[in-house]
Enzyme design. Structure first.
Site, PDB file in Angstrom:
ATOM      1  N   HIS A 174      21.860 -35.810   6.607  1.00 27.71           N
ATOM      2  CA  HIS A 174      22.288 -37.054   7.259  1.00 27.71           C
ATOM      3  C   HIS A 174      21.088 -37.895   7.689  1.00 27.71           C
ATOM      4  O   HIS A 174      20.877 -38.137   8.875  1.00 27.71           O
ATOM      5  CB  HIS A 174      23.197 -36.743   8.447  1.00 27.71           C
ATOM      6  CG  HIS A 174      24.530 -36.196   8.043  1.00 27.71           C
ATOM      7  ND1 HIS A 174      24.845 -34.858   8.127  1.00 27.71           N
ATOM      8  CD2 HIS A 174      25.630 -36.814   7.529  1.00 27.71           C
ATOM      9  CE1 HIS A 174      26.086 -34.672   7.692  1.00 27.71           C
ATOM     10  NE2 HIS A 174      26.586 -35.839   7.320  1.00 27.71           N
ATOM     11  N   ASP A 195      25.748 -43.335   9.914  1.00 22.93           N
ATOM     12  CA  ASP A 195      25.227 -42.040  10.372  1.00 22.93           C
ATOM     13  C   ASP A 195      23.928 -42.187  11.166  1.00 22.93           C
ATOM     14  O   ASP A 195      23.179 -41.214  11.306  1.00 22.93           O
ATOM     15  CB  ASP A 195      24.994 -41.100   9.179  1.00 22.93           C
ATOM     16  CG  ASP A 195      26.228 -40.298   8.795  1.00 22.93           C
ATOM     17  OD1 ASP A 195      27.043 -40.011   9.693  1.00 22.93           O
ATOM     18  OD2 ASP A 195      26.386 -39.972   7.602  1.00 22.93           O
ATOM     19  N   GLN A 214      31.486 -25.424  -2.967  1.00 26.65           N
ATOM     20  CA  GLN A 214      31.570 -26.696  -3.683  1.00 26.65           C
ATOM     21  C   GLN A 214      32.840 -26.785  -4.521  1.00 26.65           C
ATOM     22  O   GLN A 214      33.473 -27.837  -4.600  1.00 26.65           O
ATOM     23  CB  GLN A 214      30.326 -26.905  -4.557  1.00 26.65           C
ATOM     24  CG  GLN A 214      29.065 -27.184  -3.759  1.00 26.65           C
ATOM     25  CD  GLN A 214      29.241 -28.320  -2.764  1.00 26.65           C
ATOM     26  OE1 GLN A 214      29.615 -29.427  -3.128  1.00 26.65           O
ATOM     27  NE2 GLN A 214      28.979 -28.042  -1.490  1.00 26.65           N
ATOM     28  N   PHE A 227      35.543 -27.418  -2.037  1.00 23.88           N
ATOM     29  CA  PHE A 227      35.437 -28.787  -1.532  1.00 23.88           C
ATOM     30  C   PHE A 227      36.008 -29.783  -2.542  1.00 23.88           C
ATOM     31  O   PHE A 227      36.741 -30.716  -2.177  1.00 23.88           O
ATOM     32  CB  PHE A 227      33.969 -29.110  -1.235  1.00 23.88           C
ATOM     33  CG  PHE A 227      33.714 -30.543  -0.883  1.00 23.88           C
ATOM     34  CD1 PHE A 227      34.232 -31.094   0.275  1.00 23.88           C
ATOM     35  CD2 PHE A 227      32.951 -31.349  -1.715  1.00 23.88           C
ATOM     36  CE1 PHE A 227      34.004 -32.423   0.601  1.00 23.88           C
ATOM     37  CE2 PHE A 227      32.715 -32.676  -1.400  1.00 23.88           C
ATOM     38  CZ  PHE A 227      33.237 -33.215  -0.241  1.00 23.88           C
TER      39      PHE A 227
END
EC number: 3.1.4.53
Length: 536
Positions: A254, A295, A463, A466
């Protein structure tokens, strides 16, 4: 009813697949209307001619029973037409969206329960998805506030640190807003600004680690928004450098590279043919600004971590979308810096409108809101289909902001839909950030968050999970909205899923066909579950 029931063998992208409750109601009512018309059609020539819009040749010849049937049929059809008209013009965002959201959550919970029973790593993936994307938190025992060398003071929460940029050009504005001795290479890289798959890591490398400044500077110029809103170039540059300075370069994921990536991804999505001329310049500016700040000042830990550790931020924002509220506060606060107000030449009305939109978009990046956002988008897509509108008609704020929120959310979750080399870099970064949080939790004696334990997490399986449960349903729905514009992105996503699946340790043979994705938004709920919901 075919509108409510789907075969397990149905094609994932079937045009007639309708799964959101409101769209199902519309489709069902249309079927009822069609059936009533067909039944009345067979009642006799007088009825048939009346329904077709031509009067019977001799109404006196019609039997009383047929006259009665004709009248009843006409009244029924008029009632159905009225209901359909009301439903088609209804703003569906709120309670109707909630119906779909609750249904999707129940469906996903069933899938995750199955996944968690398969293995220890499967359980961890299941817990991660449930806690991150379903707004469901396990009961936690809150520890005493940790003793930190540098606790965040309240002053820092509200915004400005001292200027983080070392120098600002006072004379000529650099071509891409950043001082670099590799301007030509940077220019070549930024030629892909309008393309999906810009190598933002390369941009960071060539811009002196100022990718956010370079990308936004280029995007706003590309869209001619500096001229449209009379944004002085030096003011824009000062704000961007200040904003980028408030992203933490020591946070693995981030950071400002991610922010630049989201800005550029949203820029490409906004340019999709299906959205051509749909949004105003102010809405586009708001979306780009929202992505830029979404962010900022991210500490590299999750909302739940901040809540569990009694942080100042969680205290300030009452445990509700803690980071997202903070990103907004910092992003807007930085506009108050000297020569930083890039919106200085907007009217008061424009400023208020932009601020409202930016707040709505950034708050929607809270991943716990994912299922509600997806349900709203899916309902919109299916409603447009069943009402045969054909084109994307967004004639009220609720619909317009819903698409913009979804667009920003898609950009924020675009990593799996990018070329594999980029996706793999992002995966390495997010896992590094997760593991760093896990280490902090371990040191503090806290329960380690799902996917944050470097000793047990399965990167590849996470992954695949996800993509199956979060990214694919989202991108498939977006692709439906802008059909056929996003098909290439969807293909890339599915190829990337296969790449990670092939690397899951001891993975079973590839699933093919309609069962390839474990969670499909075509599951039907059992009558028992429906009855149980009614009881609650």
């Amino acid at each position: 009813n075919s509108s409510r029931t789907s075969s397990a063998a149905s094609d994932l992208h079937g045009e007639d697949m309708i799964v959101t409750p409101f769209a199902q109601v519309l489709a069902s009512l249309r079927t009822v209307r069609s059936n009533v018309a067909a039944l009345a059609h067979g009642a006799g020539s007088a009825t048939r001619q009346a329904l077709l819009g031509t009067p019977p040749q001799s109404s006196q010849q019609a039997a009383p029973a047929e006259e009665s049937g004709l009248q009843l049929a006409q009244e029924t059809l008029e009632e159905l037409d009225w209901c359909l008209e009301q439903l088609e013009t209804l703003q569906t965002r709120r309670s109707v969206g909630e119906m779909a959201s609750n249904k999707f959550k129940r469906m996903l919970n069933r899938e995750l329960t199955h996944l968690s029973e398969t293995s220890r790593s499967g359980n961890q993936v299941s817990e991660y998805i449930s806690q991150t994307f379903l707004d469901q938190q396990a009961e936690v025992e809150l520890p005493a506030p940790p003793t930190e060398d540098h606790p965040w003071p309240m002053a820092q929460i509200t915004g400005l640190r001292k200027s983080c940029h070392t120098s600002l050009p006072t004379a000529a504005i650099p071509r891409f807003g950043v001082q670099t001795d590799q301007e030509e290479q940077l220019a070549k890289e930024l030629e892909d600004t309008n393309k999906w798959g810009l190598d933002v890591f390369k941009v960071a490398e060539l811009s002196g680690n100022r990718p956010l400044t370079a990308v936004i500077f280029r995007v706003l110029q590309e869209r001619d928004l500096l001229k449209t809103f009379q944004i002085p170039a030096d003011t824009l540059l000062r704000y961007l450098l200040t904003l980028e300075g408030h992203y933490h370069s020591n946070v693995a994921y981030h950071n400002s590279i991610h922010a630049a990536d989201v800005v550029q991804s949203a820029h490409v999505l906004l340019g999709t043919p299906a959205l051509e001329a749909v949004f105003t310049d102010l809405e586009v500016l708001a979306a780009i600004f929202a992505c830029a700040i979404h962010d900022v000042d991210h500490p590299g830990v999750s909302n739940q971590f901040l809540i569990n550790t009694n942080s100042e931020l969680a205290l300030m924002y009452n445990d509700s979308s803690v980071l997202e509220n903070h990103h907004l506060a910092v992003g807007f606060k930085l506009l108050q810096g000297e020569n930083c107000d890039i919106f200085q030449n907007l009217s008061t009305k424009q400023k208020l409108s932009l601020r409202r939109m930016v707040i709505d978009m950034v708050l929607a990046t809270d991943m716990s809101k994912h299922m509600s956002l997806l349900a709203d988008l899916k309902t919109m897509v299916e409603t447009k289909k069943v009402t045969s509108l054909g084109v994307l008609l967004l004639d009220n704020y609720s619909d317009r902001i819903q698409v913009l929120q979804s667009l920003v959310h898609c950009a924020d979750l675009s990593n799996p839909a990018k070329p594999l080399p980029l996706y793999r870099q992002w995966t390495e970064r997010i896992m590094a950030e997760f593991f760093q949080q896990g280490d902090r939790e371990r040191e503090s004696g806290l329960d380690i968050s799902p996917m944050c334990d470097k000793h047990t997490a399965s990167v590849e399986k996470s992954q695949v999970g996800f993509i199956d449960y979060i990214a694919h349903p989202l991108w498939e729905t977006w692709a439906d909205l802008v059909h056929p514009d996003a098909q290439e992105l969807l293909d890339t996503l599915e190829d990337n899923r296969e790449w990670y699946q092939s690397r899951v340790p001891c993975s079973p043979p590839h699933a093919i066909g309609p069962d390839r994705f474990k969670f499909e938004l075509t599951l039907e709920e059992t009558e028992e579950e429906e009855e149980e919901d009614e009881r609650h």
